[in-house]
Scaffold this motif. Structure first.
Motif, short mmCIF file in Angstrom:
data_model
loop_
_atom_site.label_atom_id
_atom_site.label_comp_id
_atom_site.label_asym_id
_atom_site.label_seq_id
_atom_site.Cartn_x
_atom_site.Cartn_y
_atom_site.Cartn_z
N ALA A 148 43.21 46.25 27.45
CA ALA A 148 43.60 47.57 28.21
C ALA A 148 45.23 47.65 27.96
CB ALA A 148 43.30 47.39 29.72
N ALA A 149 45.58 48.98 28.28
CA ALA A 149 46.94 49.19 28.10
C ALA A 149 47.86 48.37 29.00
CB ALA A 149 47.29 50.66 28.28
N ASP A 150 47.46 48.10 30.08
CA ASP A 150 48.26 47.14 30.97
C ASP A 150 47.90 45.71 31.04
OD1 ASP A 150 45.76 47.35 32.19
OD2 ASP A 150 46.52 47.62 34.40
N ASP A 151 47.23 45.09 30.09
CA ASP A 151 46.80 43.65 30.08
C ASP A 151 47.85 42.65 30.34
OD1 ASP A 151 44.01 43.73 30.68
OD2 ASP A 151 43.45 43.44 28.60
N PHE A 152 48.79 42.91 29.33
CA PHE A 152 49.97 42.00 29.43
C PHE A 152 50.86 42.16 30.80
CE2 PHE A 152 49.51 42.38 24.74
CZ PHE A 152 50.08 40.90 24.34
N GLN A 153 50.91 43.42 31.20
CA GLN A 153 51.37 43.22 32.47
C GLN A 153 50.47 42.65 33.68
OE1 GLN A 153 51.99 47.44 33.91
NE2 GLN A 153 52.95 46.83 35.88
N ARG A 154 49.16 42.85 33.67
CA ARG A 154 48.19 42.48 34.48
C ARG A 154 48.33 40.97 34.56
NH1 ARG A 154 43.21 44.29 36.24
NH2 ARG A 154 41.45 42.69 36.43
N ALA A 155 48.24 40.26 33.28
CA ALA A 155 48.55 38.93 33.19
C ALA A 155 50.01 38.27 33.43
CB ALA A 155 48.13 38.29 31.75
N GLY A 156 50.85 39.02 33.59
CA GLY A 156 52.33 38.54 33.85
C GLY A 156 53.03 37.79 32.50
N ILE A 157 52.29 38.34 31.44
CA ILE A 157 53.20 37.97 30.30
C ILE A 157 53.84 38.86 29.33
CG2 ILE A 157 52.35 36.93 27.77
CD1 ILE A 157 49.88 35.75 29.30
N THR A 206 41.90 42.08 30.96
CA THR A 206 40.63 42.78 31.06
C THR A 206 39.89 42.42 29.70
OG1 THR A 206 41.45 44.79 32.09
CG2 THR A 206 39.21 44.92 30.73
N CYS A 207 40.66 41.78 28.67
CA CYS A 207 39.91 41.51 27.52
C CYS A 207 39.67 40.05 27.26
CB CYS A 207 41.13 41.81 26.25
SG CYS A 207 42.51 40.60 26.36
N CYS A 208 39.60 39.28 28.39
CA CYS A 208 39.39 37.96 28.41
C CYS A 208 38.41 37.55 29.27
CB CYS A 208 40.91 37.06 28.70
SG CYS A 208 42.17 36.97 27.60
N ALA A 209 37.40 36.78 28.77
CA ALA A 209 36.46 36.27 29.77
C ALA A 209 37.08 35.12 30.65
CB ALA A 209 35.28 35.61 28.68
N PRO A 210 36.13 34.62 31.87
CA PRO A 210 36.80 33.66 32.60
C PRO A 210 37.23 32.33 31.66
CG PRO A 210 34.90 34.77 33.54
CD PRO A 210 35.10 35.26 32.19
N LEU A 211 38.18 31.70 32.45
CA LEU A 211 38.77 30.35 31.54
C LEU A 211 37.84 29.33 31.73
CD1 LEU A 211 42.52 30.63 32.67
CD2 LEU A 211 41.16 31.48 30.53
N GLN A 246 47.20 41.22 19.27
CA GLN A 246 47.54 41.48 20.88
C GLN A 246 46.64 40.72 21.64
OE1 GLN A 246 48.86 45.27 22.69
NE2 GLN A 246 49.39 46.05 20.32
N ALA A 247 45.28 40.89 21.44
CA ALA A 247 44.39 40.03 22.29
C ALA A 247 44.51 38.67 22.01
CB ALA A 247 43.06 40.66 22.01
N GLU A 248 44.52 38.04 20.74
CA GLU A 248 44.54 36.83 20.48
C GLU A 248 45.86 35.92 21.11
OE1 GLU A 248 44.06 36.68 16.28
OE2 GLU A 248 46.24 36.83 15.88
N TYR A 249 46.83 36.68 21.14
CA TYR A 249 48.09 35.95 21.38
C TYR A 249 48.08 35.94 23.09
CZ TYR A 249 52.95 35.69 22.77
OH TYR A 249 54.17 35.39 23.26
N LEU A 250 47.74 37.04 23.73
CA LEU A 250 47.39 37.08 25.13
C LEU A 250 46.40 36.08 25.74
CD1 LEU A 250 48.33 38.68 27.60
CD2 LEU A 250 46.52 40.25 27.08
N ALA A 251 45.18 35.95 24.85
CA ALA A 251 44.26 34.82 25.31
C ALA A 251 44.58 33.55 25.16
CB ALA A 251 43.03 35.09 24.50
N GLY A 252 45.50 33.26 24.19
CA GLY A 252 46.00 31.98 23.72
C GLY A 252 47.06 31.75 24.93
N ARG A 253 48.00 32.41 25.30
CA ARG A 253 49.12 32.07 26.16
C ARG A 253 48.41 32.17 27.61
NH1 ARG A 253 51.47 31.82 21.47
NH2 ARG A 253 53.63 31.37 21.58
N VAL A 254 47.39 32.87 27.87
CA VAL A 254 46.85 32.76 29.25
C VAL A 254 46.17 31.18 29.28
CG1 VAL A 254 44.73 33.28 30.69
CG2 VAL A 254 46.38 35.31 29.48
N CYS A 255 45.57 30.66 28.11
CA CYS A 255 44.94 29.49 28.25
C CYS A 255 46.28 28.46 28.49
CB CYS A 255 44.17 29.25 27.02
SG CYS A 255 42.65 30.09 26.51
N ALA A 256 47.35 28.57 27.60
CA ALA A 256 48.36 27.70 27.54
C ALA A 256 48.96 27.56 29.15
CB ALA A 256 49.63 28.25 26.65
#
Length: 233
Positions: free
Chosen positions: A37-46, A6-11, A60-70
């Motif tokens: 969001a509380a479930d953003d890591f689960q949502r992204a599968g990270i 939820t915290c990330c814009a389209p790639l 949390q958001a910057e780690y999640l965004a970086g790993r989603v991009c990776a």
């Protein structure tokens, strides 16, 4: 099915830098820690490690965004579904025969990857442009005496930010190859130009292959007050 947090814009699958690196893939996205969001890591599968669970929303958001991009960059590179873990030194764990780098700053994250046959190393760094007053305070910590001697004070904020960023990118490139830490005084930016190209020199011995005097090319671009730099070998 992994979904976008939820915290990330389209790639964005793009190459904003002036010179393409053959075989490299770069993916970026904007992110907003206030939308985490509380479930953003689960949502992204990270995986959300215990240390991440204890960290603030920004981390949390910057780690999640970086790993989603990776993960997206690796999928585009060779089709694999892989999220880089983290070494004890906090550097990303890439698949064998893949080189990569992750960066994140104020509301923006990116990752770049390439196969081993395309290059030997990649370092990507993003920084917010320093204003002249802060750049003046930090210049002596970031620039070598030679860099200070040729400093153009009409571009003080840009020059100090760029020097910092290029040296960060250089470290991200060479640390995985040498496992030797080095600092701002151990490299210098010899030159850079308005077309986004730069040249750096190593001022210390890191390994038999990476010794004092070795020179490398870098590149950078500016967008909305942010600077993105890349060093590849």
């Amino acid at each position: 099915m992994n979904r976008l947090p939820t915290c990330c814009a389209p790639l964005q699958h793009h190459w904003p830098l002036p010179r393409p690196v053959a075989g490299a893939v770069l993916v970026s996205c904007a992110f907003d820690p206030s939308q985490l969001a509380a479930d953003d890591f689960q949502r992204a599968g990270i995986e959300q490690t215990a240390s991440l669970q204890r960290s603030v929303a920004k981390r949390q958001a910057e780690y999640l965004a970086g790993r989603v991009c990776a993960r997206a960059a690796l999928q585009r590179l060779d089709g694999r579904d892989y999220v880089p873990g983290t070494h004890e030194d906090r550097s990303p764990i890439w698949p064998s025969a893949v080189h990569g780098s992750i960066t994140h700053g104020k509301g923006w994250a990116a990752a770049v990857v390439a196969a081993d046959g395309a290059c030997r190393g990649l370092g990507l760094d993003q920084e917010s442009l320093l204003d002249d007053e802060r750049a003046e305070r930090l210049a002596a910590e970031i620039l070598t005496p030679a860099e200070l001697a040729r400093l153009d004070r009409s571009q003080l904020g840009l020059t100090v930010t760029l020097t910092f960023s290029l040296k960060e990118s250089l470290f991200k490139t060479l640390y995985p190859l040498t496992r030797q830490r080095f600092y701002f005084e151990h490299a210098e930016v010899l030159e850079w130009s308005a077309d986004g190209l730069a040249r750096l020199r190593l001022l210390t011995d890191l390994s038999p292959a990476w010794r004092h005097g070795v020179e490398l090319d870098g590149q950078f671009c500016l967008h909305d007050g942010h600077l993105l730099s890349l060093v590849s070998v």
